[in-house]
Design an enzyme around this catalytic site. Structure first.
Site, mmCIF file in Angstrom:
data_model
loop_
_atom_site.group_PDB
_atom_site.id
_atom_site.type_symbol
_atom_site.label_atom_id
_atom_site.label_comp_id
_atom_site.label_asym_id
_atom_site.label_seq_id
_atom_site.Cartn_x
_atom_site.Cartn_y
_atom_site.Cartn_z
ATOM 1 N N HIS A 119 -8.822 -28.198 -1.671
ATOM 2 C CA HIS A 119 -8.346 -27.629 -0.396
ATOM 3 C C HIS A 119 -7.351 -28.601 0.230
ATOM 4 O O HIS A 119 -7.512 -29.819 0.151
ATOM 5 C CB HIS A 119 -9.535 -27.399 0.545
ATOM 6 C CG HIS A 119 -9.155 -26.573 1.735
ATOM 7 N ND1 HIS A 119 -8.480 -27.093 2.800
ATOM 8 C CD2 HIS A 119 -9.318 -25.255 1.989
ATOM 9 C CE1 HIS A 119 -8.236 -26.126 3.677
ATOM 10 N NE2 HIS A 119 -8.748 -24.998 3.210
ATOM 11 N N SER B 80 -4.664 -17.955 7.524
ATOM 12 C CA SER B 80 -4.699 -17.095 8.717
ATOM 13 C C SER B 80 -4.844 -15.608 8.386
ATOM 14 O O SER B 80 -4.251 -14.767 9.063
ATOM 15 C CB SER B 80 -3.464 -17.339 9.588
ATOM 16 O OG SER B 80 -3.439 -18.685 10.032
ATOM 17 N N GLU C 96 -2.649 -21.194 -0.883
ATOM 18 C CA GLU C 96 -2.792 -21.423 0.558
ATOM 19 C C GLU C 96 -1.626 -22.271 1.059
ATOM 20 O O GLU C 96 -1.675 -23.506 0.977
ATOM 21 C CB GLU C 96 -4.105 -22.148 0.847
ATOM 22 C CG GLU C 96 -5.333 -21.384 0.437
ATOM 23 C CD GLU C 96 -6.529 -21.751 1.302
ATOM 24 O OE1 GLU C 96 -7.112 -20.838 1.887
ATOM 25 O OE2 GLU C 96 -6.853 -22.942 1.409
ATOM 26 N N GLU D 65 -6.899 -29.556 3.125
ATOM 27 C CA GLU D 65 -7.461 -30.515 4.098
ATOM 28 C C GLU D 65 -8.051 -31.720 3.376
ATOM 29 O O GLU D 65 -8.013 -32.839 3.896
ATOM 30 C CB GLU D 65 -8.496 -29.811 4.996
ATOM 31 C CG GLU D 65 -7.795 -28.895 5.996
ATOM 32 C CD GLU D 65 -8.632 -27.726 6.491
ATOM 33 O OE1 GLU D 65 -9.859 -27.695 6.247
ATOM 34 O OE2 GLU D 65 -8.045 -26.820 7.125
ATOM 35 N N GLY E 86 -4.958 -22.075 9.445
ATOM 36 C CA GLY E 86 -5.466 -22.325 10.790
ATOM 37 C C GLY E 86 -4.397 -22.297 11.866
ATOM 38 O O GLY E 86 -4.636 -22.730 12.992
ATOM 39 N N LYS F 140 -15.654 -24.353 6.450
ATOM 40 C CA LYS F 140 -15.258 -25.728 6.787
ATOM 41 C C LYS F 140 -16.421 -26.448 7.465
ATOM 42 O O LYS F 140 -17.580 -26.128 7.185
ATOM 43 C CB LYS F 140 -13.997 -25.734 7.656
ATOM 44 C CG LYS F 140 -12.902 -24.828 7.086
ATOM 45 C CD LYS F 140 -11.581 -25.081 7.694
ATOM 46 C CE LYS F 140 -10.596 -24.041 7.187
ATOM 47 N NZ LYS F 140 -9.226 -24.362 7.501
ATOM 48 N N ASN G 82 -14.434 -19.645 3.865
ATOM 49 C CA ASN G 82 -14.519 -21.109 3.897
ATOM 50 C C ASN G 82 -14.879 -21.500 5.323
ATOM 51 O O ASN G 82 -14.023 -21.474 6.203
ATOM 52 C CB ASN G 82 -13.175 -21.720 3.476
ATOM 53 C CG ASN G 82 -13.155 -23.229 3.660
ATOM 54 O OD1 ASN G 82 -14.191 -23.860 3.828
ATOM 55 N ND2 ASN G 82 -11.960 -23.816 3.626
HETATM 56 C C1 PEP Z 1 -8.624 -22.106 4.727
HETATM 57 O O1 PEP Z 1 -8.819 -23.156 5.288
HETATM 58 O O2 PEP Z 1 -8.941 -21.974 3.526
HETATM 59 C C2 PEP Z 1 -8.018 -21.024 5.491
HETATM 60 C C3 PEP Z 1 -7.413 -20.075 4.836
HETATM 61 O O3 PEP Z 1 -8.115 -21.095 6.864
HETATM 62 P P1 PEP Z 1 -7.564 -20.015 7.941
HETATM 63 O O4 PEP Z 1 -7.946 -18.645 7.428
HETATM 64 O O5 PEP Z 1 -8.270 -20.360 9.204
HETATM 65 O O6 PEP Z 1 -6.107 -20.199 8.013
#
Ligand code: PEP
Length: 246
Positions: free
Chosen positions: A95, A208, A167, A97, A173, A11, A9
């Site tokens: 997601h 992460s 998630e 976000e 992040g 973003k 992803n």
């Molecule tokens: C995401 O935004 O889907 C995600 C998993 O981000 P990160 O790996 O940076 O935590």
């Protein structure tokens, strides 16, 4: 048998030049990935370039959101058909976000899931709890509600045809990943909610994930791969995670 799956992803990152370099890094560095399904979800404007550069590769691609509507007066929105026009296979829905910054409700996420699946895109449904919800021991309750909003609209069979990504919001992040055991516990719960229909559904962990943390996560029974944010912007790291999923 569930196919291991790793999805990047991106973003709202990368320029056209960086997109070109990152995709070249993935195709040129591609080795040791035989079983896993690999995809990148890129910003809309880079879909045509992505389609062009991945044409001869084993890497699928898609988008990070879509409209719940098929077409019409919806300024700024992008439909499932438009994503398909550029060869997209996947689209992320729900997601955290978008749930947080765009106030997307679980009902809207369910409409988007249906809009994608009806047209033949594979929706990647993101679910996850905040830190506050985890500390209040509401994790299963929150995730159960996020899932049920979609199963009530699309049926268990409908959701099972997509991909689910667990998630935890507090792990996205932040560099703070759930432990493999914590993630497995939630993945097992998600599989239980999906029932037998979900036996073949890939349930990805996101939050992460790095080359160092991926193998222990992927060793868990119900973790079928990862949705990767930050580490998907570095070709070597993303490829290492893909190899770990084999
Ligand atoms: C995401 O935004 O889907 C995600 C998993 O981000 P990160 O790996 O940076 O935590």
């Amino acid at each position: 048998m569930r196919r291991p799956t790793v999805v990047g992803n991106w973003k709202m990152n990368a320029s056209l030049e960086q997109t070109t370099n990152l995709l070249a890094g993935l195709t040129e560095g591609w080795s040791g990935v035989h079983q896993a399904e690999v995809a990148v979800c890129v910003p809309y404007p880079y879909l045509p370039k992505t389609a062009e550069l991945l044409e001869q590769s084993n890497i699928a691609f898609g988008a990070q959101d879509l409209s719940e509507h098929a077409s019409g007066a919806y300024t700024g929105q992008v439909s499932a058909d438009m994503l398909l026009d550029f060869g997209s296979k996947y689209v992320i829905v729900g997601h955290s976000e978008r749930r947080e910054y765009q106030n997307e409700s679980s009902e809207l996420v369910a409409q988007k899931f249906e809009a994608a699946a009806t047209k033949g895109l594979i929706p990647i449904l993101c679910v996850g709890e905040t830190l506050d919800e985890r500390e209040k021991e509401r994790t299963f309750d929150v995730i159960g509600r996020q899932l049920r909003a979609v199963t009530e609209r699309c049926g268990l069979g409908g959701v099972a045809k997509g991909v689910v990504a667990y998630e935890p919001v507090w792990a996205i992040g932040t560099g703070r990943s759930a432990t493999p055991e914590m993630a497995q516990e939630v993945h097992a719960y998600i599989r239980e909610v999906l029932g037998p229909e979900g036996d073949h559904t890939a349930i990805l962990y996101g939050g992460s994930v790095k080359p160092g943390s991926a193998p222990a996560l992927f060793a868990q029974e119900d973790i079928d791969g990862a949705l990767v944010g930050g580490a998907s912007l570095k070709a070597a790291d993303f490829l290492a995670i893909c190899r770990a999923a084999e």
